[in-house]
Write a protein that holds these residues in place. Structure first.
Motif, PDB file in Angstrom:
ATOM      1  N   GLY A  27      52.281 -66.520 -34.576  1.00 46.38           N
ATOM      2  CA  GLY A  27      51.439 -66.149 -35.714  1.00 46.38           C
ATOM      3  C   GLY A  27      51.845 -64.796 -36.274  1.00 46.38           C
ATOM      4  N   VAL A  28      51.089 -64.337 -37.240  1.00 45.99           N
ATOM      5  CA  VAL A  28      51.380 -63.054 -37.882  1.00 45.99           C
ATOM      6  C   VAL A  28      50.690 -61.935 -37.109  1.00 45.99           C
ATOM      7  CG1 VAL A  28      51.114 -61.689 -39.993  1.00 45.99           C
ATOM      8  CG2 VAL A  28      51.629 -64.131 -40.148  1.00 45.99           C
ATOM      9  N   LEU A  29      51.455 -60.897 -36.757  1.00 45.07           N
ATOM     10  CA  LEU A  29      50.903 -59.730 -36.082  1.00 45.07           C
ATOM     11  C   LEU A  29      50.805 -58.601 -37.105  1.00 45.07           C
ATOM     12  CD1 LEU A  29      52.894 -59.790 -32.730  1.00 45.07           C
ATOM     13  CD2 LEU A  29      50.682 -60.823 -33.260  1.00 45.07           C
ATOM     14  N   SER A  30      49.627 -57.991 -37.217  1.00 48.23           N
ATOM     15  CA  SER A  30      49.380 -56.948 -38.216  1.00 48.23           C
ATOM     16  C   SER A  30      49.106 -55.614 -37.534  1.00 48.23           C
ATOM     17  CB  SER A  30      48.169 -57.316 -39.071  1.00 48.23           C
ATOM     18  OG  SER A  30      48.386 -58.535 -39.721  1.00 48.23           O
ATOM     19  N   PHE A  31      49.734 -54.563 -38.061  1.00 47.22           N
ATOM     20  CA  PHE A  31      49.591 -53.233 -37.487  1.00 47.22           C
ATOM     21  C   PHE A  31      49.283 -52.210 -38.575  1.00 47.22           C
ATOM     22  CE2 PHE A  31      52.386 -55.578 -34.707  1.00 47.22           C
ATOM     23  CZ  PHE A  31      51.938 -55.247 -33.448  1.00 47.22           C
ATOM     24  N   ILE A  32      48.661 -51.111 -38.151  1.00 47.99           N
ATOM     25  CA  ILE A  32      48.557 -49.904 -38.968  1.00 47.99           C
ATOM     26  C   ILE A  32      49.244 -48.812 -38.166  1.00 47.99           C
ATOM     27  CG2 ILE A  32      46.450 -50.556 -40.184  1.00 47.99           C
ATOM     28  CD1 ILE A  32      44.925 -48.718 -38.237  1.00 47.99           C
ATOM     29  N   SER A  33      49.657 -47.754 -38.828  1.00 48.42           N
ATOM     30  CA  SER A  33      50.338 -46.701 -38.089  1.00 48.42           C
ATOM     31  C   SER A  33      49.809 -45.333 -38.483  1.00 48.42           C
ATOM     32  CB  SER A  33      51.846 -46.756 -38.323  1.00 48.42           C
ATOM     33  OG  SER A  33      52.167 -46.337 -39.624  1.00 48.42           O
ATOM     34  N   THR A  34      50.068 -44.395 -37.601  1.00 43.67           N
ATOM     35  CA  THR A  34      49.763 -43.001 -37.875  1.00 43.67           C
ATOM     36  C   THR A  34      50.976 -42.183 -37.456  1.00 43.67           C
ATOM     37  OG1 THR A  34      48.230 -41.185 -37.458  1.00 43.67           O
ATOM     38  CG2 THR A  34      48.616 -42.682 -35.652  1.00 43.67           C
TER      39      THR A  34
END
Length: 72
Positions: A27-34
């Motif tokens: 499936g699609v893996l979603s991330f945010i970053s800092t």
């Protein structure tokens, strides 16, 4: 993702948050970053050191990462 799929997320503001998504067999893996930048202009050794950290952006991604770290 299928061709022509709309990649804009509900509530997303252009220029403020950019989703980082991987299409995987699971499936699609979603991330945010800092990004954390260390040092001050007077500290030459740390002046250009930066660390980028990725966090899961949704529960599906968080669960997929937990599954990867569990002994199988």
């Amino acid at each position: 993702m299928p061709e022509g799929t709309d990649l804009q997320l509900d509530g997303e503001h252009a220029g403020i948050a950019m989703p980082f998504r991987f299409s995987t067999p699971g499936g699609v893996l979603s991330f945010i970053s800092t990004i954390t930048i260390f040092g001050t202009p007077t500290d030459v050794t740390l002046q250009e050191l930066a660390m980028e950290t990725f966090f899961p952006a949704d529960e599906q991604t968080a669960q997929a990462l937990r599954d990867l770290q569990s002994p199988g």
